[in-house]
Each structure stands twice: as structure tokens, then as C-alpha cells.
Design a protein around this motif. Sequence first.
Motif, short mmCIF file in Angstrom:
data_model
loop_
_atom_site.label_atom_id
_atom_site.label_comp_id
_atom_site.label_asym_id
_atom_site.label_seq_id
_atom_site.Cartn_x
_atom_site.Cartn_y
_atom_site.Cartn_z
N LEU A 8 0.83 -1.20 0.00
CA LEU A 8 0.00 0.00 0.00
C LEU A 8 0.87 1.26 0.00
O LEU A 8 0.59 2.22 -0.71
N GLN A 9 1.94 1.23 0.78
CA GLN A 9 2.81 2.40 0.85
C GLN A 9 3.50 2.66 -0.48
O GLN A 9 3.63 3.79 -0.92
N ARG A 10 3.90 1.56 -1.14
CA ARG A 10 4.56 1.70 -2.43
C ARG A 10 3.60 2.32 -3.45
O ARG A 10 3.96 3.21 -4.21
N GLN A 11 2.36 1.81 -3.46
CA GLN A 11 1.38 2.34 -4.40
C GLN A 11 1.07 3.80 -4.09
O GLN A 11 0.90 4.62 -4.99
N ARG A 12 0.98 4.10 -2.79
CA ARG A 12 0.69 5.48 -2.41
C ARG A 12 1.83 6.40 -2.87
O ARG A 12 1.60 7.46 -3.43
N ASP A 13 3.08 5.98 -2.64
CA ASP A 13 4.22 6.80 -3.03
C ASP A 13 4.25 7.00 -4.54
O ASP A 13 4.58 8.08 -5.04
N ASP A 14 3.89 5.96 -5.27
CA ASP A 14 3.86 6.04 -6.72
C ASP A 14 2.84 7.08 -7.17
O ASP A 14 3.10 7.91 -8.05
N ILE A 15 1.67 7.07 -6.55
CA ILE A 15 0.62 8.02 -6.93
C ILE A 15 1.01 9.43 -6.54
O ILE A 15 0.82 10.38 -7.29
N VAL A 16 1.61 9.59 -5.37
CA VAL A 16 2.06 10.91 -4.93
C VAL A 16 3.05 11.47 -5.94
O VAL A 16 2.98 12.64 -6.33
N ALA A 17 3.95 10.63 -6.42
CA ALA A 17 4.94 11.07 -7.40
C ALA A 17 4.27 11.49 -8.70
O ALA A 17 4.63 12.49 -9.33
N ARG A 18 3.27 10.71 -9.12
CA ARG A 18 2.56 11.05 -10.36
C ARG A 18 1.77 12.35 -10.22
O ARG A 18 1.73 13.15 -11.14
N LEU A 19 1.17 12.55 -9.06
CA LEU A 19 0.42 13.79 -8.84
C LEU A 19 1.37 14.98 -8.82
O LEU A 19 1.03 16.06 -9.28
N ARG A 20 2.55 14.78 -8.32
CA ARG A 20 3.55 15.83 -8.30
C ARG A 20 3.90 16.23 -9.74
O ARG A 20 4.06 17.40 -10.05
N ASP A 21 3.98 15.23 -10.61
CA ASP A 21 4.23 15.51 -12.02
C ASP A 21 3.12 16.37 -12.61
O ASP A 21 3.37 17.30 -13.36
N PHE A 22 1.88 16.04 -12.27
CA PHE A 22 0.75 16.82 -12.78
C PHE A 22 0.87 18.27 -12.31
O PHE A 22 0.67 19.21 -13.07
N GLN A 23 1.19 18.42 -11.04
CA GLN A 23 1.24 19.77 -10.48
C GLN A 23 2.36 20.57 -11.11
O GLN A 23 2.26 21.78 -11.27
N ALA A 24 3.42 19.91 -11.50
CA ALA A 24 4.53 20.59 -12.15
C ALA A 24 4.22 20.89 -13.61
O ALA A 24 5.01 21.50 -14.30
N GLY A 25 3.03 20.47 -14.07
CA GLY A 25 2.64 20.74 -15.44
C GLY A 25 3.25 19.79 -16.43
O GLY A 25 3.12 19.98 -17.64
N ALA A 26 3.90 18.78 -15.95
CA ALA A 26 4.51 17.81 -16.86
C ALA A 26 3.42 16.89 -17.42
O ALA A 26 2.45 16.59 -16.73
#
Length: 120
Positions: A8-26
Motif C-alpha cells: 500500500l505504501q509503495r502504491q501510495r508513493d507512486d501516486i504521490v509522485a505522479r500527482l507531483r508531475d501533474f502539479q509541475a505541469g509535466a
Amino acid sequence: MQDVRSQLQRQRDDIVARLRDFQAGAPDTGTGLEGDDAVRDLGDHVQHHTRREMGFMTRQRLVSRLQRLQAALERIERGVYGVCVECGDAIAPKRLRAIPEAETCVSCQERMERQSRAAA
Ligand SMILES: [Zn+2]
């Protein structure tokens, strides 16, 4: 249980990283979540002109998944993981393997889906 938590933690970290990409406009890198065929199919069939809409949809999905993963981790901390939040019965291990963040048993899930369809 330790395995589930790290999963669960791995999946959560993966999603957090992807959301960070969205916020950076990537743009979505298109890596997709493991086994998430819907996202891959979208990536294959939807080209650049609908990219923004797809990004928004994907982001909404990620946010709601993140909330479910976070809630599941909190249930592990409280020692109530694997217990249906609706009826208090144990959730079938098979269901938890398929959906580690599941918060309801199959019968409650089906009942809730029927209710949300009826309300729609
Ligand atoms: Zn239930």
C-alpha cells in the motif's frame, strides 16, 4: 500484514509522485499503474488533442485512489484492516489481494453500487 502495508505504501508513493508531475505541469509519462489496462488503453487510443481532458480524468482517479490507499494504511495502524467498514465482517482475502485498499466486503460493495446507480 507487513506485506500489505509495504504494498500500500509503495502504491501510495507512486501516486504521490505522479500527482507531483501533474502539479509541475509535466505531461503524463504514460507509465501507467501496474495492471491498469484502462489507463494504458486510453494512452494508446487518445492522442494529443484530448490529452488535457485525459490528464484531468487520470488525476481525479489518482486522487481518489490515493485517498483509499491512505485510509487503508490508517486502518492497518488501527488494527481494523480487512474488516468491512459497513457491516464489520471480515473482507475475503481474495478480494483484499485483488484490491488491497478495499474497505467493504463484496456484498456491501454490491449493495452500495446498486444504491448509487439507483440515485443516479
Ligand atoms: Zn460488509
